[in-house]
Design a protein around this motif. Structure first.
Motif, PDB file in Angstrom:
ATOM      1  N   VAL A   5       0.858  -1.183   0.000  1.00  0.00           N
ATOM      2  CA  VAL A   5       0.000   0.000   0.000  1.00  0.00           C
ATOM      3  C   VAL A   5       0.895   1.234   0.000  1.00  0.00           C
ATOM      4  CG1 VAL A   5      -1.883   1.203   1.189  1.00  0.00           C
ATOM      5  CG2 VAL A   5      -1.643  -1.280   1.429  1.00  0.00           C
ATOM      6  N   VAL A   6       0.551   2.175  -0.872  1.00  0.00           N
ATOM      7  CA  VAL A   6       1.280   3.451  -0.937  1.00  0.00           C
ATOM      8  C   VAL A   6       0.318   4.529  -0.444  1.00  0.00           C
ATOM      9  CG1 VAL A   6       2.489   5.092  -2.435  1.00  0.00           C
ATOM     10  CG2 VAL A   6       2.566   2.641  -2.966  1.00  0.00           C
ATOM     11  N   PHE A   7       0.782   5.344   0.481  1.00  0.00           N
ATOM     12  CA  PHE A   7      -0.032   6.440   1.007  1.00  0.00           C
ATOM     13  C   PHE A   7       0.489   7.737   0.398  1.00  0.00           C
ATOM     14  CE2 PHE A   7      -0.097   2.984   3.940  1.00  0.00           C
ATOM     15  CZ  PHE A   7      -1.394   2.932   4.425  1.00  0.00           C
ATOM     16  N   GLY A   8      -0.421   8.496  -0.215  1.00  0.00           N
ATOM     17  CA  GLY A   8       0.035   9.751  -0.819  1.00  0.00           C
ATOM     18  C   GLY A   8      -0.924  10.212  -1.895  1.00  0.00           C
ATOM     19  N   ALA A   9      -0.451  11.141  -2.717  1.00  0.00           N
ATOM     20  CA  ALA A   9      -1.283  11.722  -3.772  1.00  0.00           C
ATOM     21  C   ALA A   9      -0.575  11.570  -5.110  1.00  0.00           C
ATOM     22  CB  ALA A   9      -1.522  13.205  -3.466  1.00  0.00           C
ATOM     23  N   ASP A  10      -1.382  11.438  -6.167  1.00  0.00           N
ATOM     24  CA  ASP A  10      -0.737  11.155  -7.457  1.00  0.00           C
ATOM     25  C   ASP A  10      -0.010  12.360  -8.046  1.00  0.00           C
ATOM     26  OD1 ASP A  10      -2.787  12.680  -8.486  1.00  0.00           O
ATOM     27  OD2 ASP A  10      -3.633  11.098  -9.736  1.00  0.00           O
ATOM     28  N   TYR A  11      -0.223  13.561  -7.486  1.00  0.00           N
ATOM     29  CA  TYR A  11       0.527  14.725  -7.985  1.00  0.00           C
ATOM     30  C   TYR A  11       1.967  14.753  -7.456  1.00  0.00           C
ATOM     31  CZ  TYR A  11      -0.562  16.652  -3.359  1.00  0.00           C
ATOM     32  OH  TYR A  11      -0.677  16.824  -2.015  1.00  0.00           O
ATOM     33  N   SER A  12       2.241  13.944  -6.443  1.00  0.00           N
ATOM     34  CA  SER A  12       3.548  14.035  -5.769  1.00  0.00           C
ATOM     35  C   SER A  12       4.660  13.371  -6.568  1.00  0.00           C
ATOM     36  CB  SER A  12       3.452  13.361  -4.394  1.00  0.00           C
ATOM     37  OG  SER A  12       4.721  12.953  -3.949  1.00  0.00           O
ATOM     38  N   VAL A  13       5.754  14.107  -6.707  1.00  0.00           N
ATOM     39  CA  VAL A  13       6.955  13.595  -7.376  1.00  0.00           C
ATOM     40  C   VAL A  13       7.415  12.286  -6.724  1.00  0.00           C
ATOM     41  CG1 VAL A  13       9.435  14.071  -7.621  1.00  0.00           C
ATOM     42  CG2 VAL A  13       7.761  15.862  -8.129  1.00  0.00           C
ATOM     43  N   TYR A  14       7.490  12.297  -5.400  1.00  0.00           N
ATOM     44  CA  TYR A  14       8.055  11.135  -4.704  1.00  0.00           C
ATOM     45  C   TYR A  14       7.101   9.950  -4.697  1.00  0.00           C
ATOM     46  CZ  TYR A  14      12.096  13.847  -3.363  1.00  0.00           C
ATOM     47  OH  TYR A  14      13.255  14.572  -3.406  1.00  0.00           O
ATOM     48  N   VAL A  15       5.813  10.227  -4.584  1.00  0.00           N
ATOM     49  CA  VAL A  15       4.832   9.133  -4.689  1.00  0.00           C
ATOM     50  C   VAL A  15       4.942   8.507  -6.074  1.00  0.00           C
ATOM     51  CG1 VAL A  15       2.354   8.608  -4.765  1.00  0.00           C
ATOM     52  CG2 VAL A  15       3.250  10.127  -2.984  1.00  0.00           C
ATOM     53  N   ARG A  16       5.120   9.355  -7.073  1.00  0.00           N
ATOM     54  CA  ARG A  16       5.208   8.820  -8.433  1.00  0.00           C
ATOM     55  C   ARG A  16       6.438   7.916  -8.596  1.00  0.00           C
ATOM     56  NH1 ARG A  16       4.773  12.068 -14.212  1.00  0.00           N
ATOM     57  NH2 ARG A  16       3.955  10.278 -15.367  1.00  0.00           N
ATOM     58  N   THR A  17       7.544   8.284  -7.974  1.00  0.00           N
ATOM     59  CA  THR A  17       8.740   7.440  -8.077  1.00  0.00           C
ATOM     60  C   THR A  17       8.472   6.042  -7.510  1.00  0.00           C
ATOM     61  OG1 THR A  17      10.190   9.359  -7.960  1.00  0.00           O
ATOM     62  CG2 THR A  17      11.161   7.240  -7.368  1.00  0.00           C
ATOM     63  N   VAL A  18       7.773   5.995  -6.383  1.00  0.00           N
ATOM     64  CA  VAL A  18       7.439   4.683  -5.800  1.00  0.00           C
ATOM     65  C   VAL A  18       6.486   3.928  -6.732  1.00  0.00           C
ATOM     66  CG1 VAL A  18       6.249   3.547  -3.876  1.00  0.00           C
ATOM     67  CG2 VAL A  18       7.867   5.409  -3.433  1.00  0.00           C
ATOM     68  N   ARG A  19       5.499   4.626  -7.256  1.00  0.00           N
ATOM     69  CA  ARG A  19       4.537   3.957  -8.147  1.00  0.00           C
ATOM     70  C   ARG A  19       5.216   3.486  -9.433  1.00  0.00           C
ATOM     71  NH1 ARG A  19      -0.050   7.608  -9.458  1.00  0.00           N
ATOM     72  NH2 ARG A  19      -1.164   5.692 -10.027  1.00  0.00           N
ATOM     73  N   LEU A  20       6.126   4.301  -9.963  1.00  0.00           N
ATOM     74  CA  LEU A  20       6.869   3.888 -11.168  1.00  0.00           C
ATOM     75  C   LEU A  20       7.633   2.594 -10.901  1.00  0.00           C
ATOM     76  CD1 LEU A  20       8.379   7.293 -12.401  1.00  0.00           C
ATOM     77  CD2 LEU A  20       6.741   5.861 -13.638  1.00  0.00           C
TER      78      LEU A  20
END
Ligand SMILES: N[C@@H](CCC(=O)N[C@@H](CS)C(=O)NCC(=O)O)C(=O)O
Length: 212
Positions: A5-20
């Motif tokens: 589970v990833v906690f965060g928002a899709d606009y976030s640079v760092y959240v995106r790195t984890v999702r990538l």
């Protein structure tokens, strides 16, 4: 093993790195929305996951982790799928060096100093601080040259294979290259232009585009 589970928002640079990273590994995951920029800050109980109030936070099978660099290395090592860190010691060290460069210089300069000033602020009715943009453009040019010199003629930032370093860098470039200044500056470095056209077409990048 349960999906992480990833906690965060899709606009976030760092959240995106984890999702990538999860997308490139082919790992299913859940994104639980946490808005750190909401009035009043992030929800109080979120601070139990990330005491600094930043996104992302991460959980896998009861194991909680924060700090993007640590999360993406964990994901790479905990799951099947293509290895996203070089096996060669020096290539891996180079990759970690670039990740640090993007954290220390890329994110504050390219995202806050240029993208936020040029695009976000005016979109919200504010005024761009042109002096701040100018100052950050000089820093961005230094960073682009350093990246270009380190990359040389390789297709990816640290060699022949896509790694965590490319993903970490792509999340920052995605915002920087929305600005006219970013689009102009990168042209001084054809190897980075080619790298961007290569990475920006990947399914992982397309699947993690911010919705807002
Ligand atoms: N060192 C943290 C940085 C994360 C970070 O700065 N995230 C931004 C969003 S991209 C944030 O939460 N900002 C909230 C704030 O600055 O208050 C990490 O690597 O995860």
């Amino acid at each position: 093993m349960a999906n992480p589970v990833v906690f965060g928002a899709d606009y976030s640079v760092y959240v995106r790195t984890v999702r990538l990273t999860l997308e490139e590994k082919g790992v299913g995951y859940r994104l639980v929305p946490v808005d750190v920029f909401a009035a009043g800050g992030p929800p109080r109980d979120y601070l139990e996951r990330q005491p600094f109030g930043r996104i992302p936070a991460f959980e896998h099978d009861g194991f909680r982790l924060y700090e993007t660099s640590a999360i993406i290395r964990y994901v790479d090592e905990a799951f099947e799928g293509p290895a996203l860190q070089a096996t060669d010691l020096r290539q891996r060290a180079r990759g970690n060096q670039i990740i640090s460069m993007m954290d220390a210089y890329g994110y504050p300069v390219m995202v806050w100093g240029i993208y936020v000033e040029r695009i976000s602020k005016p979109a919200e009715g504010g005024l761009t601080d042109e002096a701040r943009v100018r100052e950050n453009l000089t820093k961005a040019a230094t960073l682009l040259k350093a990246l270009s010199d380190l990359m040389q003629d390789a297709p990816w930032l640290t060699g022949d294979r896509l790694t965590l370093t490319d993903l970490h860098t792509a999340s920052v470039f995605a915002y920087f290259l929305l600005t006219p200044e970013g689009q102009t500056l990168i042209k001084d470095h054809p190897n980075l232009v080619d790298w961007w056209s290569r990475i920006s077409e990947r399914q992982s990048v397309l699947a993690t585009r911010p919705t807002a």
